[in-house]
Design a protein around this motif. Structure first.
Motif, PDB file in Angstrom:
ATOM      1  N   CYS A 234       0.861  -1.365   0.187  1.00 25.49           N
ATOM      2  CA  CYS A 234      -0.193   0.042   0.004  1.00 25.49           C
ATOM      3  C   CYS A 234       0.845   1.350   0.011  1.00 25.49           C
ATOM      4  O   CYS A 234       0.636   2.161  -0.824  1.00 25.49           O
ATOM      5  CB  CYS A 234      -0.828  -0.031   1.040  1.00 25.49           C
ATOM      6  N   GLY A 235       1.970   1.275   0.917  1.00 26.39           N
ATOM      7  CA  GLY A 235       2.698   2.472   1.092  1.00 26.39           C
ATOM      8  C   GLY A 235       3.618   2.720  -0.345  1.00 26.39           C
ATOM      9  O   GLY A 235       3.771   3.741  -0.678  1.00 26.39           O
ATOM     10  N   GLU A 236       3.637   1.727  -1.292  1.00 25.14           N
ATOM     11  CA  GLU A 236       4.442   1.848  -2.410  1.00 25.14           C
ATOM     12  C   GLU A 236       3.601   2.013  -3.550  1.00 25.14           C
ATOM     13  O   GLU A 236       4.198   1.904  -4.748  1.00 25.14           O
ATOM     14  CB  GLU A 236       5.588   0.540  -2.625  1.00 25.14           C
ATOM     15  N   ALA A 237       2.373   1.851  -3.397  1.00 30.64           N
ATOM     16  CA  ALA A 237       1.386   1.730  -4.398  1.00 30.64           C
ATOM     17  C   ALA A 237       1.449   3.022  -5.506  1.00 30.64           C
ATOM     18  O   ALA A 237       1.171   3.955  -4.920  1.00 30.64           O
ATOM     19  CB  ALA A 237       0.027   1.558  -4.084  1.00 30.64           C
ATOM     20  N   PRO A 238       1.140   2.791  -6.794  1.00 33.63           N
ATOM     21  CA  PRO A 238       1.188   3.967  -7.645  1.00 33.63           C
ATOM     22  C   PRO A 238      -0.338   4.785  -7.322  1.00 33.63           C
ATOM     23  O   PRO A 238      -1.129   3.790  -6.859  1.00 33.63           O
ATOM     24  CB  PRO A 238       1.472   3.323  -8.961  1.00 33.63           C
ATOM     25  N   LEU A 239      -0.434   5.636  -7.779  1.00 29.37           N
ATOM     26  CA  LEU A 239      -1.741   6.142  -7.685  1.00 29.37           C
ATOM     27  C   LEU A 239      -2.975   5.561  -8.050  1.00 29.37           C
ATOM     28  O   LEU A 239      -3.965   5.473  -7.442  1.00 29.37           O
ATOM     29  CB  LEU A 239      -1.496   7.881  -8.348  1.00 29.37           C
ATOM     30  N   ALA A 240      -2.606   4.917  -9.348  1.00 36.28           N
ATOM     31  CA  ALA A 240      -3.772   4.170  -9.866  1.00 36.28           C
ATOM     32  C   ALA A 240      -4.267   3.061  -8.982  1.00 36.28           C
ATOM     33  O   ALA A 240      -5.502   2.598  -9.025  1.00 36.28           O
ATOM     34  CB  ALA A 240      -3.290   3.784 -11.314  1.00 36.28           C
ATOM     35  N   ASP A 241      -3.357   2.462  -8.329  1.00 31.88           N
ATOM     36  CA  ASP A 241      -3.620   1.191  -7.677  1.00 31.88           C
ATOM     37  C   ASP A 241      -3.845   1.489  -6.061  1.00 31.88           C
ATOM     38  O   ASP A 241      -4.119   0.423  -5.447  1.00 31.88           O
ATOM     39  CB  ASP A 241      -2.426   0.117  -7.763  1.00 31.88           C
ATOM     40  N   TYR A 242      -3.741   2.695  -5.512  1.00 27.51           N
ATOM     41  CA  TYR A 242      -3.727   2.957  -4.191  1.00 27.51           C
ATOM     42  C   TYR A 242      -4.955   2.481  -3.522  1.00 27.51           C
ATOM     43  O   TYR A 242      -4.936   1.879  -2.590  1.00 27.51           O
ATOM     44  CB  TYR A 242      -3.421   4.368  -3.971  1.00 27.51           C
ATOM     45  N   ARG A 243      -6.153   2.963  -3.941  1.00 25.98           N
ATOM     46  CA  ARG A 243      -7.482   2.661  -3.348  1.00 25.98           C
ATOM     47  C   ARG A 243      -7.649   1.206  -3.031  1.00 25.98           C
ATOM     48  O   ARG A 243      -8.225   0.660  -2.148  1.00 25.98           O
ATOM     49  CB  ARG A 243      -8.594   3.596  -3.809  1.00 25.98           C
ATOM     50  N   ARG A 244      -7.424   0.211  -4.137  1.00 29.92           N
ATOM     51  CA  ARG A 244      -7.417  -0.907  -4.251  1.00 29.92           C
ATOM     52  C   ARG A 244      -6.443  -1.753  -3.117  1.00 29.92           C
ATOM     53  O   ARG A 244      -7.084  -2.473  -2.388  1.00 29.92           O
ATOM     54  CB  ARG A 244      -7.125  -1.548  -5.576  1.00 29.92           C
ATOM     55  N   LEU A 245      -5.316  -1.213  -3.001  1.00 29.29           N
ATOM     56  CA  LEU A 245      -4.302  -1.816  -2.222  1.00 29.29           C
ATOM     57  C   LEU A 245      -4.634  -1.296  -0.652  1.00 29.29           C
ATOM     58  O   LEU A 245      -4.681  -2.093   0.440  1.00 29.29           O
ATOM     59  CB  LEU A 245      -3.018  -1.569  -2.409  1.00 29.29           C
ATOM     60  N   ASP A 246      -5.266  -0.212  -0.514  1.00 30.37           N
ATOM     61  CA  ASP A 246      -5.553   0.337   0.656  1.00 30.37           C
ATOM     62  C   ASP A 246      -6.694  -0.579   1.250  1.00 30.37           C
ATOM     63  O   ASP A 246      -6.874  -0.890   2.452  1.00 30.37           O
ATOM     64  CB  ASP A 246      -6.185   1.954   0.550  1.00 30.37           C
ATOM     65  N   ALA A 247      -7.625  -0.551   0.285  1.00 35.40           N
ATOM     66  CA  ALA A 247      -8.842  -1.743   0.667  1.00 35.40           C
ATOM     67  C   ALA A 247      -8.282  -2.878   1.043  1.00 35.40           C
ATOM     68  O   ALA A 247      -9.091  -3.562   2.262  1.00 35.40           O
ATOM     69  CB  ALA A 247      -9.902  -1.709  -0.539  1.00 35.40           C
ATOM     70  N   ARG A 248      -7.359  -3.603   0.465  1.00 37.54           N
ATOM     71  CA  ARG A 248      -6.993  -4.783   0.743  1.00 37.54           C
ATOM     72  C   ARG A 248      -6.348  -5.021   2.169  1.00 37.54           C
ATOM     73  O   ARG A 248      -6.501  -5.731   2.961  1.00 37.54           O
ATOM     74  CB  ARG A 248      -6.186  -5.282  -0.181  1.00 37.54           C
ATOM     75  N   LEU A 249      -5.645  -3.825   2.648  1.00 33.22           N
ATOM     76  CA  LEU A 249      -5.058  -3.569   3.956  1.00 33.22           C
ATOM     77  C   LEU A 249      -6.086  -3.827   4.815  1.00 33.22           C
ATOM     78  O   LEU A 249      -6.013  -4.361   5.996  1.00 33.22           O
ATOM     79  CB  LEU A 249      -4.076  -2.504   4.119  1.00 33.22           C
ATOM     80  N   HIS A 250      -6.958  -2.874   4.712  1.00 29.98           N
ATOM     81  CA  HIS A 250      -8.205  -2.891   5.695  1.00 29.98           C
ATOM     82  C   HIS A 250      -9.029  -3.965   5.801  1.00 29.98           C
ATOM     83  O   HIS A 250      -9.471  -4.468   6.860  1.00 29.98           O
ATOM     84  CB  HIS A 250      -9.025  -1.631   5.313  1.00 29.98           C
ATOM     85  N   LEU A 251      -9.055  -4.719   4.746  1.00 27.99           N
ATOM     86  CA  LEU A 251      -9.751  -6.035   4.619  1.00 27.99           C
ATOM     87  C   LEU A 251      -9.053  -7.141   5.602  1.00 27.99           C
ATOM     88  O   LEU A 251      -9.689  -7.971   6.065  1.00 27.99           O
ATOM     89  CB  LEU A 251     -10.154  -6.698   3.461  1.00 27.99           C
ATOM     90  N   LEU A 252      -7.679  -7.340   5.368  1.00 29.71           N
ATOM     91  CA  LEU A 252      -6.813  -8.018   6.196  1.00 29.71           C
ATOM     92  C   LEU A 252      -7.009  -7.680   7.573  1.00 29.71           C
ATOM     93  O   LEU A 252      -6.676  -8.660   8.271  1.00 29.71           O
ATOM     94  CB  LEU A 252      -5.348  -7.590   5.831  1.00 29.71           C
ATOM     95  N   VAL A 253      -7.062  -6.176   8.008  1.00 29.83           N
ATOM     96  CA  VAL A 253      -7.175  -6.026   9.410  1.00 29.83           C
ATOM     97  C   VAL A 253      -8.332  -6.800   9.851  1.00 29.83           C
ATOM     98  O   VAL A 253      -8.678  -7.224  11.103  1.00 29.83           O
ATOM     99  CB  VAL A 253      -7.194  -4.617   9.588  1.00 29.83           C
TER     100      VAL A 253
END
Length: 215
Positions: free
Chosen positions: A120-139
């Motif tokens: 998530c921290g290294e994600a390009p702008l286009a992928d940020y929200r998808r990887l942000d959501a994935r982190l939240h789902l993992l929590v």
């Protein structure tokens, strides 16, 4: 797909397996795949290495299911619906963070959290929200409750539809990443109160933006 569970370009499970996973008939699954293909979310490939793959790139916005069962974009979202989604998200995700920190964390789970944080921290702008959501789902998954995970996934889809309607700003991303790192550290340390407080502050920031733009 929008939540980042299956990434762009990745192959979906075989039809039979996916139908069992989702608890639906194969006819229902085929109808759903047809709608996803029309909306630009999946593509079918033939041949030895064929199958159904997630589109790369994904469409830029989150679709919703209309009353006719078809995927479409909405022109506007009522303020009451915005408020409902944001309140539900706060209740669910703050509680999920608290429980995730209180639950035992095995080394493989810790590595998954740290990897999701890094991606998530290294994600390009286009992928940020998808990887942000994935982190939240993992929590939410770390809470140990499948019901909590399902509810968080459902509300996150609603929140993603709202997020698609506001700009994604670099200063906000940087602040969000700092809070993600603090959240993961609290969960790894087993500090339930800190994890809940960090998640509440994190959600309050995006909630303020969404209310400012959409209500």
């Amino acid at each position: 797909m929008r939540l980042g569970v299956i990434g762009p370009g990745e192959r979906l499970p075989a039809e039979r397996e996916l139908a069992v996973m989702l608890g639906v008939s194969r006819d229902t699954l085929r109808d759903a795949m047809g709608s996803l293909a029309e909306a630009g979310y999946v593509i079918a490939k033939r041949g030895r290495y064929g199958g159904t793959f997630v589109s790369d790139p994904l469409p830029g916005t989150t679709p919703v299911v209309g009353v006719d069962g078809e995927l479409r974009q909405r022109e506007s979202i009522p303020a009451t619906e915005v408020n409902d989604a944001l309140v539900l998200r706060r209740v669910l995700e703050v509680g999920a963070a608290r429980q995730a920190a209180a639950a035992p964390l095995a080394p493989p789970a810790r590595r998954r959290l740290e990897l999701a944080l890094s991606e998530c921290g290294e994600a390009p702008l286009a992928d940020y929200r998808r990887l942000d959501a994935r982190l939240h789902l993992l929590v939410a998954e770390m809470s140990g409750s499948l019901s909590v995970l399902r509810l968080v996934a459902e509300v996150r889809m609603r929140v993603n539809e709202l997020l698609d309607r506001i700009p994604l700003l670099q200063p906000n991303i940087e602040h969000s990443n700092e809070q993600h790192a603090e959240l993961v550290a609290a969960i790894v340390a087993g500090d339930a109160d800190a994890a809940a407080a960090i998640m509440e502050e994190h959600i309050a920031g995006s909630e303020a933006l969404l209310r400012g733009f959409l209500t």
